[in-house]
Design an enzyme around this catalytic site. Sequence first.
Site, mmCIF file in Angstrom:
data_model
loop_
_atom_site.group_PDB
_atom_site.id
_atom_site.type_symbol
_atom_site.label_atom_id
_atom_site.label_comp_id
_atom_site.label_asym_id
_atom_site.label_seq_id
_atom_site.Cartn_x
_atom_site.Cartn_y
_atom_site.Cartn_z
ATOM 1 N N HIS A 255 0.859 -1.225 0.038
ATOM 2 C CA HIS A 255 0.236 0.100 -0.024
ATOM 3 C C HIS A 255 0.900 1.204 -0.203
ATOM 4 O O HIS A 255 0.279 2.356 0.111
ATOM 5 C CB HIS A 255 -0.927 -0.025 1.095
ATOM 6 C CG HIS A 255 -2.101 0.975 1.149
ATOM 7 N ND1 HIS A 255 -2.017 1.753 2.190
ATOM 8 C CD2 HIS A 255 -3.211 1.162 0.288
ATOM 9 C CE1 HIS A 255 -3.198 2.462 1.954
ATOM 10 N NE2 HIS A 255 -3.702 2.050 0.747
ATOM 11 N N LYS A 257 3.154 4.431 -1.001
ATOM 12 C CA LYS A 257 3.293 5.594 -2.101
ATOM 13 C C LYS A 257 4.716 5.988 -2.119
ATOM 14 O O LYS A 257 4.786 7.032 -1.442
ATOM 15 C CB LYS A 257 1.935 6.484 -2.163
ATOM 16 C CG LYS A 257 0.679 5.679 -2.412
ATOM 17 C CD LYS A 257 0.021 5.345 -1.118
ATOM 18 C CE LYS A 257 -1.227 4.896 -1.480
ATOM 19 N NZ LYS A 257 -1.782 4.281 -0.198
ATOM 20 N N ASP A 262 16.674 10.847 -8.257
ATOM 21 C CA ASP A 262 18.076 11.180 -8.145
ATOM 22 C C ASP A 262 18.612 11.159 -6.558
ATOM 23 O O ASP A 262 19.718 11.772 -6.237
ATOM 24 C CB ASP A 262 18.545 12.777 -8.658
ATOM 25 C CG ASP A 262 18.133 12.584 -10.058
ATOM 26 O OD1 ASP A 262 18.287 11.509 -10.976
ATOM 27 O OD2 ASP A 262 17.947 13.668 -10.840
ATOM 28 N N HIS A 430 -9.635 11.282 2.435
ATOM 29 C CA HIS A 430 -8.664 10.159 2.265
ATOM 30 C C HIS A 430 -7.153 10.269 2.990
ATOM 31 O O HIS A 430 -6.444 9.446 3.085
ATOM 32 C CB HIS A 430 -8.478 9.853 0.718
ATOM 33 C CG HIS A 430 -7.792 8.530 0.546
ATOM 34 N ND1 HIS A 430 -6.420 8.394 0.137
ATOM 35 C CD2 HIS A 430 -8.183 7.357 0.645
ATOM 36 C CE1 HIS A 430 -6.145 7.114 0.024
ATOM 37 N NE2 HIS A 430 -7.074 6.536 0.210
ATOM 38 N N LYS A 432 -4.449 10.629 5.765
ATOM 39 C CA LYS A 432 -3.633 9.760 6.773
ATOM 40 C C LYS A 432 -2.782 10.823 7.794
ATOM 41 O O LYS A 432 -1.697 10.943 7.234
ATOM 42 C CB LYS A 432 -3.084 8.808 6.302
ATOM 43 C CG LYS A 432 -3.789 7.702 5.484
ATOM 44 C CD LYS A 432 -3.449 7.883 4.107
ATOM 45 C CE LYS A 432 -3.966 6.798 3.053
ATOM 46 N NZ LYS A 432 -5.279 6.336 2.938
ATOM 47 N N ASP A 437 0.446 16.912 20.184
ATOM 48 C CA ASP A 437 1.027 18.101 21.108
ATOM 49 C C ASP A 437 1.918 19.063 20.537
ATOM 50 O O ASP A 437 2.950 19.530 20.938
ATOM 51 C CB ASP A 437 1.803 17.465 22.319
ATOM 52 C CG ASP A 437 0.954 16.544 23.351
ATOM 53 O OD1 ASP A 437 -0.319 16.642 23.202
ATOM 54 O OD2 ASP A 437 1.519 15.766 23.915
#
Length: 512
Positions: A255, A257, A262, A430, A432, A437
Amino acid sequence: MKRVSSVGLFSYLFFGVEGVDMYIFCNLAPTEKGNMLLTVYIKLIINVIFILLYSITVLGTVIVVIAENRNPLKTIPWIIVLILAPGIGLVFYFFFGQDNRKQRIISRRTYKRILRPRQSKQPESAYSVPERFVPLATLLSKSNQSPLLYGTKIDVLANGSEMMHALIDAIHKAKHHVHIQYYIFSDDATGRMLKDALIEKAKEGVKVRLLYDDVGCWNVKKRFFREMKEAGIEVYPFLRVVFPIFSSKVNYRNHRKVVVIDGRIGFMGGMNIADRYVQGTEWGTWRDLHFRFDGMGVQGLQSAFLIDWYVVSKEVLNDRAYYPDPLIHNDNILQVATSGPVGQWRILLQAFIVSIANAKKYVYIQTPYFLPTEGLNQALQSAALGGVDVRLMLPKKSDTKATNWASHSYVDDMVKAGAKIYFYLPGFLHSKLMVVDDFLTSVGSANIDFRSFEHNFEINAFVYQKSFAEKMRDHFLEDMQHSEQLIMSRWLRRPRSQRFFESCMRLFSPLL
């Protein structure tokens, strides 16, 4: 009246001579009787062997489940299913129930060879995080070999158009290599735009390597990836699922990404490559987060990619060219942590629990799916009960109805514990994100659900910096302006039938 011999009766009762007229049987010639009884005996032996093998298989599987020392809440249901419905139980266990924690997909020696070239020339301040975050930093260092990386510039990309523009621009400037990995790489306008940019760089002599998840891209025709291969791009699916080797791999997906250009520029976050991430859904916008790294943090992304690359290609890439000397842009410290269904520890799950347990003022979380493990559920509730300002933002409408229904069953106890729940209204959330704090921020690919923490290969960055945490806190507060807060008195008055249905869907949380 039929005459039945003792042999015929015995055959009829115990050998399954169905439809045999005992009178005919008893009047057959001795040779014909022998042939019939031989056939019956063979059938009996086959049946007995099948029953024995089947029983041994079920019993052996039960023993394996017990010996894995899992949480009893998981072990007992599997045993019950295997005993009461052994046929279906074996199939489900084969695809979804096996525990691969003790397996390794890469040897320690190869792992060290890939990580060895990483630069470590950092100022002394790079190794200093606030005392209460030391347990988290130590956890990630010991369990995931995640070093503290100093001075990374992080740009926030808050929508698909912004992300794609930044990504294509960075690819156009590539000189040595482009490493790109996505769970979903669609054959649509967005996917073709990125494909054309990659092909262009490959024709210029830049080395392009691409990983995609085989299940995530099941609906993509082979021609799409074949065009890139023909242009000189190295392309591999991750954990390919093909008959007759169709196995439990179908439940363990990559999952992540990750893009590295370079060895200096990196991208990571929650967005895949598809039109909906840019254009939104039929019912509204697609709210998401992605991040552009420049500096030391890119080495963490590079290591994650090269390890996955070795898994599928068996090619060790550890040239220093993949880890060039990084620039120091600011005073932040981060750790890039990966997790998956193999290995001894559930690294990201443990990191989230430690982060929440050490919160003093607040924990703000955005997630598209909320199906927490028992440990994470208890950590959030304990924090809320202890006076920590726990805020959880979920989509009002999800792309997966079953997941949305199951999520609602977990919300009940959260609001009772004092957590504040917000439902994002303009479209699908969507993102995440976790902020703690005004200092600790977690961003990446992992959702707050069983699948991300126990079944998927995921990647998150844990950033220790006040200014970045404040920026992401403000992002959360801005999205709050477009959300409705759940009112406990109204929420708990949902129809009993609806609450029961949500509880039923909760039983399938590990599979959603």
